[in-house]
Design a protein around this motif. Structure first.
Motif, mmCIF file in Angstrom:
data_model
loop_
_atom_site.group_PDB
_atom_site.id
_atom_site.type_symbol
_atom_site.label_atom_id
_atom_site.label_comp_id
_atom_site.label_asym_id
_atom_site.label_seq_id
_atom_site.Cartn_x
_atom_site.Cartn_y
_atom_site.Cartn_z
ATOM 1 N N GLY A 1 -11.135 12.694 -7.950
ATOM 2 C CA GLY A 1 -10.763 11.861 -9.091
ATOM 3 C C GLY A 1 -9.262 11.700 -9.273
ATOM 4 O O GLY A 1 -8.827 10.859 -10.057
ATOM 5 N N ASP A 2 -8.446 12.501 -8.542
ATOM 6 C CA ASP A 2 -6.996 12.312 -8.598
ATOM 7 C C ASP A 2 -6.635 10.977 -7.958
ATOM 8 O O ASP A 2 -7.286 10.530 -7.015
ATOM 9 N N SER A 3 -5.563 10.362 -8.441
ATOM 10 C CA SER A 3 -5.059 9.166 -7.791
ATOM 11 C C SER A 3 -4.347 9.581 -6.510
ATOM 12 O O SER A 3 -3.365 10.323 -6.535
ATOM 13 N N ALA A 4 -4.872 9.113 -5.344
ATOM 14 C CA ALA A 4 -4.323 9.544 -4.061
ATOM 15 C C ALA A 4 -3.514 8.453 -3.375
ATOM 16 O O ALA A 4 -2.665 8.737 -2.530
ATOM 17 N N ALA A 5 -3.787 7.208 -3.704
ATOM 18 C CA ALA A 5 -3.084 6.090 -3.070
ATOM 19 C C ALA A 5 -3.030 4.945 -4.076
ATOM 20 O O ALA A 5 -3.735 4.946 -5.078
ATOM 21 N N THR A 6 -2.155 3.967 -3.793
ATOM 22 C CA THR A 6 -2.034 2.794 -4.658
ATOM 23 C C THR A 6 -2.086 1.547 -3.797
ATOM 24 O O THR A 6 -1.479 1.502 -2.729
ATOM 25 N N VAL A 7 -2.825 0.552 -4.250
ATOM 26 C CA VAL A 7 -2.820 -0.755 -3.583
ATOM 27 C C VAL A 7 -2.366 -1.792 -4.603
ATOM 28 O O VAL A 7 -2.700 -1.708 -5.778
ATOM 29 N N GLU A 8 -1.586 -2.763 -4.125
ATOM 30 C CA GLU A 8 -1.100 -3.793 -5.039
ATOM 31 C C GLU A 8 -1.349 -5.180 -4.457
ATOM 32 O O GLU A 8 -1.051 -5.448 -3.296
ATOM 33 N N SER A 9 -1.895 -6.048 -5.308
ATOM 34 C CA SER A 9 -1.984 -7.466 -4.988
ATOM 35 C C SER A 9 -0.778 -8.149 -5.632
ATOM 36 O O SER A 9 0.067 -7.486 -6.233
ATOM 37 N N VAL A 10 -0.686 -9.476 -5.489
ATOM 38 C CA VAL A 10 0.396 -10.179 -6.168
ATOM 39 C C VAL A 10 0.356 -9.843 -7.658
ATOM 40 O O VAL A 10 1.374 -9.606 -8.290
ATOM 41 N N LYS A 11 -0.865 -9.781 -8.180
ATOM 42 C CA LYS A 11 -1.043 -9.722 -9.630
ATOM 43 C C LYS A 11 -1.035 -8.318 -10.222
ATOM 44 O O LYS A 11 -0.550 -8.125 -11.333
ATOM 45 N N ALA A 12 -1.608 -7.342 -9.507
ATOM 46 C CA ALA A 12 -1.839 -6.059 -10.179
ATOM 47 C C ALA A 12 -1.814 -4.887 -9.206
ATOM 48 O O ALA A 12 -2.013 -5.048 -8.003
ATOM 49 N N ALA A 13 -1.587 -3.700 -9.771
ATOM 50 C CA ALA A 13 -1.654 -2.459 -9.016
ATOM 51 C C ALA A 13 -2.958 -1.749 -9.345
ATOM 52 O O ALA A 13 -3.420 -1.788 -10.479
ATOM 53 N N SER A 14 -3.579 -1.120 -8.353
ATOM 54 C CA SER A 14 -4.798 -0.349 -8.582
ATOM 55 C C SER A 14 -4.679 0.995 -7.878
ATOM 56 O O SER A 14 -4.094 1.097 -6.798
ATOM 57 N N VAL B 1 0.863 -1.191 0.000
ATOM 58 C CA VAL B 1 0.000 0.000 0.000
ATOM 59 C C VAL B 1 0.892 1.230 0.000
ATOM 60 O O VAL B 1 1.867 1.309 0.748
ATOM 61 N N GLU B 2 0.584 2.183 -0.885
ATOM 62 C CA GLU B 2 1.307 3.456 -0.898
ATOM 63 C C GLU B 2 0.306 4.570 -0.630
ATOM 64 O O GLU B 2 -0.719 4.666 -1.311
ATOM 65 N N LEU B 3 0.587 5.371 0.394
ATOM 66 C CA LEU B 3 -0.334 6.434 0.807
ATOM 67 C C LEU B 3 0.241 7.804 0.472
ATOM 68 O O LEU B 3 1.460 7.954 0.317
ATOM 69 N N PRO B 4 -0.613 8.816 0.374
ATOM 70 C CA PRO B 4 -0.110 10.173 0.094
ATOM 71 C C PRO B 4 0.561 10.758 1.335
ATOM 72 O O PRO B 4 0.490 10.198 2.424
#
Lengths: 387, 120
Positions: free
Chosen positions: B48-61, B36-39
């Motif tokens: 609507g801006d991308s504020a954080a990123t979550v990643e599973s084994v397979k993909a980033a969202s 998990v990456e937080l601002p």
């Protein structure tokens, strides 16, 4: 949140089904489009647990979407089929003993890789397993290249199931005791559940294991028998990808393609001495001039393992730089993600030859940041093949 | 006041501050999270801006900022243990607290019943 996991915007009505499609649905699989097929990406346990279970016990994978092709010499002499196939692959087929399997590559005139495949000597014919997305092109390529001397047939009446992991031998032993005598890359015919199957001791996870070619009419029966074993879990494409990445194995279309050569891809081991300069049957395959020159002089770029330092996965497509400011571009990540067994991010990609030495510090651009990573020997996890 | 977005974020709004996370439905669809990456606190985002990123084994969202505002606090616990997002997505695994530029804009978001209908 971006809905990367929802394939419902795509038209899935055109997708093909493998003989195990209904079984996947009954197991609660989440299905996704892959190489023209509706395939299980994961089951209810999820990618992380499926991956770890395969390394700890055993997993069953449906790989029926891959192409199974038979090359039968019109003369009846297997040597004729071997020599004919050697015109398309830089691999020693003539020296491949009956009941043995070998990794191979179709190359193009520029030395690029058209597909990677497994090749077996089955005594009176060669048995090939090729990638799903390439299988129609491979079939045409084989007919063009070998049609004069061989009958080339795509098998559409067989499923292909992989059983992988340290418990694979014990599980398969319960259906066929002789399996214990097989070594890595041996291929044998055996009756499982009263069905004649072709079993190879190989796979795509870095673990010991088997790939089993099963007549379609019995595919569900045999697969269910494997799944009934308490050590076995069904494994989807998600864990298949993380397992092969940790094992340092290439995914065609990502890590190798028509623009990468075997030497760039660090696949020299797939080209035996007999096909290299000075060998008995040196050259004689598409792109030989470039590929053999790269053996002598090296390639400009090289596929390497890349270990990110932090916890953030570095995915395929990320640009790689020599410096932390992103001024000196040296390559690209071709596969990357989180390695559950490594318990951290893992990646592979192409970098300039000067940057390809193990231990070289590089930086990958991820969401505008430059994350440090280290060129690392592959595989990331120890392979446990039974040699 | 509890609100939801069509992009599967939830907002618990108290005065002009919204606590934001991803819904149980989204966490279930993503599968086991591994990163998990937080601002940064103090950063400002538009809706609507991308504020954080979550990643599973397979993909980033990407996790989007659901309304205009300024990040005043982030939840380090989910960075240290991303699996918390899978086990308690609408409780302990909140992502960030957002000081809303215009609290009345929240009225346009989905209520719980409308969100449940969306993911049904």
């Amino acid at each position: 949140m971006r809905q990367t996991w929802r394939p419902d915007l795509e038209d899935i009505s055109h997708l093909k089904h493998t003989p195990l499609h209904a079984l996947h649905l009954s197991l609660g699989a989440r299905m996704v489009p892959f190489a023209g097929y509706d395939m299980p990406v994961q089951y209810p346990e999820g990618v992380l647990k499926e991956h770890l279970h395969t390394r700890a016990a055993a997993g069953v994978f449906d790989v029926s979407h891959m192409g199974q092709i038979i090359v039968r010499p019109k003369s009846g002499r297997i040597e004729d089929a071997a020599l004919a196939l050697e015109k398309l692959v830089p691999v020693d087929i003539l020296g491949l003993a009956e009941g043995r399997q070998r990794y191979g590559l179709f190359t193009n005139d520029e030395g690029g890789i058209l597909d990677d495949l497994m090749i077996t000597n089955r005594g009176d014919h060669l048995f090939l397993v090729v990638n799903a997305a390439c299988k129609d092109a491979d079939f045409e390529h084989l007919k063009r290249g070998l049609g004069d001397t061989c009958d080339v047939k795509m098998l559409d009446d067989r499923a292909l199931v992989a059983l992988q992991g340290p418990r694979a031998e014990a599980v398969l032993c319960e259906l066929w005791a002789d399996v214990a005598s097989m070594r890595f890359m041996d291929v044998a015919e055996a009756d499982l559940h009263d069905v004649t199957c072709i079993i190879s001791r190989s796979g795509y996870t870095g673990e010991d294991g088997f790939e089993i070619s099963i007549p379609v009419t019995s595919a569900v029966d045999v697969t269910q028998r494997l799944l009934e074993h308490p050590d076995v879990m069904p494994i989807g494409l998600g864990a298949r990808d993380s397992l092969r990445l940790e094992a340092g194995l290439c995914l065609y279309g990502n890590d190798i393609d028509a623009d990468t050569t075997p030497v760039e891809a660090a696949l020299e081991w797939a080209i035996q001495k007999s096909r290299r300069s000075g060998g008995d049957r040196a050259g004689g395959f598409p792109g030989a001039e470039r590929i053999l020159a790269e053996f002598a002089n090296g390639a400009k770029r090289r596929r390497v393992g890349l270990k990110p330092e932090g916890r953030a996965p570095v995915r395929g497509g990320a640009k790689v730089y020599a410096d932390a400011e992103g001024n000196v571009a040296v390559g690209t990540v071709t596969s990357g993600g989180f390695g559950p067994s490594v318990d951290g991010p893992v990646a592979m990609g192409y970098v300039d030859a000067a940057q390809a030495g193990n231990g070289t510090k590089l930086y990958a651009e991820v969401r505008g940041k430059y994350l440090p990573l280290t060129v690392t020997a592959l595989p990331f996890v120890k392979q446990t093949y039974k040699r | 006041m509890l609100k939801f977005t069509e992009e599967h974020e939830w907002l618990k709004i108290e005065g002009d501050v919204a606590t934001v996370g991803i819904t149980e439905h989204a966490a279930g669809q993503l599968g086991d999270l591994v990163f998990v990456e937080l601002p940064e606190a103090g950063a400002s985002f538009a809706k609507g801006d991308s504020a954080a990123t979550v990643e599973s084994v397979k993909a980033a969202s990407d996790v989007y900022c659901p309304l205009d505002g300024e990040i005043i606090e982030v939840n380090q616990a989910i960075v240290d243990d991303p699996s918390l997002v899978n086990s308690d997505p609408q409780g302990a695994a909140w992502f960030f607290k957002l000081k809303l530029a215009d609290p009345s804009a929240a009225n346009a978001l989905l209520d719980e019943a409308a969100y449940k209908e969306l993911v049904a």
